[in-house]
Design a protein around this motif. Structure first.
Motif, short mmCIF file in Angstrom:
data_model
loop_
_atom_site.label_atom_id
_atom_site.label_comp_id
_atom_site.label_asym_id
_atom_site.label_seq_id
_atom_site.Cartn_x
_atom_site.Cartn_y
_atom_site.Cartn_z
N VAL A 107 0.66 -1.07 0.18
CA VAL A 107 -0.01 0.04 0.20
C VAL A 107 0.86 1.21 0.09
CG1 VAL A 107 -2.00 -0.94 0.88
CG2 VAL A 107 -0.26 0.05 2.63
N SER A 108 2.18 1.11 0.38
CA SER A 108 2.92 2.24 0.44
C SER A 108 4.60 1.89 0.46
CB SER A 108 2.78 3.20 1.40
OG SER A 108 2.83 2.82 2.86
N GLY A 109 5.30 2.81 0.24
CA GLY A 109 6.79 2.45 0.35
C GLY A 109 7.59 3.65 0.04
N THR A 110 8.74 3.57 0.74
CA THR A 110 9.71 4.77 0.54
C THR A 110 10.96 4.33 0.49
OG1 THR A 110 10.11 4.84 3.12
CG2 THR A 110 8.44 6.23 2.13
N ALA A 111 11.77 4.99 -0.35
CA ALA A 111 13.37 4.93 -0.52
C ALA A 111 14.03 6.09 0.29
CB ALA A 111 13.58 4.78 -1.84
N GLY A 112 14.55 6.16 1.25
CA GLY A 112 14.92 7.08 2.07
C GLY A 112 13.89 7.97 2.19
N ASP A 113 13.64 9.51 1.95
CA ASP A 113 12.66 10.25 2.09
C ASP A 113 11.75 10.50 0.80
OD1 ASP A 113 14.42 11.59 0.48
OD2 ASP A 113 14.52 13.30 1.72
N LYS A 114 11.79 9.55 -0.10
CA LYS A 114 11.10 9.62 -1.39
C LYS A 114 9.91 8.33 -1.35
CE LYS A 114 12.55 9.73 -6.43
NZ LYS A 114 13.34 9.52 -7.13
N VAL A 118 13.60 -4.29 -4.84
CA VAL A 118 12.89 -4.99 -3.90
C VAL A 118 14.03 -6.34 -3.54
CG1 VAL A 118 11.00 -6.57 -3.35
CG2 VAL A 118 10.44 -4.49 -4.61
N THR A 119 14.64 -7.01 -4.39
CA THR A 119 15.57 -7.71 -4.13
C THR A 119 16.74 -7.33 -3.34
OG1 THR A 119 15.20 -8.59 -6.52
CG2 THR A 119 17.25 -9.20 -5.09
N ASP A 120 16.91 -6.10 -3.32
CA ASP A 120 18.31 -5.50 -2.64
C ASP A 120 17.56 -5.27 -1.35
OD1 ASP A 120 20.37 -5.52 -4.47
OD2 ASP A 120 19.92 -3.53 -5.13
N PHE A 121 16.58 -4.67 -1.04
CA PHE A 121 15.56 -4.61 0.22
C PHE A 121 15.57 -5.65 0.96
CE2 PHE A 121 12.08 -4.18 2.88
CZ PHE A 121 12.08 -3.04 3.50
N LEU A 122 15.36 -7.17 0.58
CA LEU A 122 15.01 -8.15 1.06
C LEU A 122 16.40 -8.95 1.36
CD1 LEU A 122 12.30 -9.98 -1.19
CD2 LEU A 122 12.12 -8.75 0.92
N LYS A 146 10.59 -2.23 7.50
CA LYS A 146 11.56 -1.14 7.47
C LYS A 146 13.09 -1.78 7.55
CE LYS A 146 12.56 3.38 9.61
NZ LYS A 146 12.86 3.89 8.49
N SER A 147 13.75 -1.05 6.60
CA SER A 147 15.41 -1.55 6.57
C SER A 147 16.12 -0.22 6.16
CB SER A 147 15.51 -2.38 5.49
OG SER A 147 16.81 -2.98 5.61
N GLY A 148 16.92 0.30 7.36
CA GLY A 148 17.43 1.39 7.17
C GLY A 148 16.55 2.62 6.98
N ALA A 149 16.60 3.52 5.87
CA ALA A 149 15.83 4.67 5.57
C ALA A 149 14.69 3.85 4.59
CB ALA A 149 16.65 5.37 4.97
N ASP A 150 14.79 2.86 4.25
CA ASP A 150 13.76 2.39 3.46
C ASP A 150 12.52 1.61 3.89
OD1 ASP A 150 15.40 3.19 1.46
OD2 ASP A 150 16.44 1.56 1.06
N SER A 151 11.08 1.54 3.31
CA SER A 151 10.25 1.01 4.15
C SER A 151 9.17 0.43 2.97
CB SER A 151 9.66 1.89 5.08
OG SER A 151 8.94 2.79 4.46
N LEU A 152 8.53 -0.56 3.26
CA LEU A 152 7.40 -1.11 2.54
C LEU A 152 6.28 -1.21 3.67
CD1 LEU A 152 9.12 -3.90 0.49
CD2 LEU A 152 8.38 -1.45 -0.46
N SER A 153 4.86 -0.97 3.15
CA SER A 153 3.79 -1.33 4.22
C SER A 153 3.12 -1.96 3.25
CB SER A 153 3.25 0.16 4.46
OG SER A 153 4.07 0.65 5.24
N PHE A 154 2.11 -3.00 3.73
CA PHE A 154 1.25 -3.92 3.36
C PHE A 154 0.08 -4.14 4.24
CE2 PHE A 154 5.71 -5.46 2.46
CZ PHE A 154 5.54 -5.99 1.22
N GLN A 155 -0.92 -4.46 3.46
CA GLN A 155 -2.43 -4.76 4.19
C GLN A 155 -2.91 -5.84 3.64
OE1 GLN A 155 -4.97 -1.52 3.69
NE2 GLN A 155 -4.23 -0.56 5.41
#
Length: 110
Positions: free
Chosen positions: A5-12, A79-83, A99-108
Motif C-alpha cells: 500500500v506504500s513504500g519509501t526509498a529514503g525520504d522519497k 525489492v531484491t536488494d531490500f530483502l 523497515k530496513s535502514g531509511a527504506d520501508s514497505l507497508s502492506f495490508q
C-alpha cells in the motif's frame, strides 16, 4: 497474503508500491520459514528467520518469469536488494510495515 500500500526509498515515496504491485507471504515448508514476494516481474523467495521483530531472508532466488518494462525491472532489483537486509517488522491497525535502514514497505492483508 499481503498487498503493498506504500513504500519509501529514503525520504522519497515509491508510487509503484502504493499501486499494490507487491504481494508478500510467509509459509512454513518442512519446518523451515519461507518468504515469498511477488513483484511486477517475477516472484522472489528464500529461507527466512524471525528474531524478535527482525525478519532476515537468505538465499533469495527469482522465479522463472520476467518483464520487458525497464521501470518494472528496476523495481524488482530494488525489492531484491531490500530483502537482502535485516527488516524490522511492525503490525499496527492491520498494516504490516517492513523497515530496513531509511527504506520501508507497508502492506495490508488481502
Amino acid at each position: 497474503m499481503y498487498t503493498s500500500v506504500s513504500g519509501t526509498a529514503g525520504d522519497k515515496d515509491l508510487p509503484w508500491v502504493a499501486s499494490g504491485s507487491l504481494k508478500a507471504s510467509m509459509h512454513t515448508v518442512n519446518g523451515q520459514l519461507m518468504l515469498g514476494v511477488r513483484t511486477e516481474c517475477a516472484p522472489l523467495s528464500g529461507l527466512a528467520t524471525i528474531t524478535g521483530s527482525t525478519l532476515t531472508a537468505k538465499d533469495i532466488v527469482t522465479g522463472a518469469s520476467g518483464c520487458t518494462d525497464v521501470n518494472a525491472g528496476e523495481h524488482h532489483l530494488w525489492v531484491t536488494d531490500f530483502l537482502k537486509r535485516p527488516i524490522e517488522m511492525t503490525l499496527s491497525q492491520g498494516t504490516l510495515t517492513w523497515k530496513s535502514g531509511a527504506d520501508s514497505l507497508s502492506f495490508q492483508s488481502e
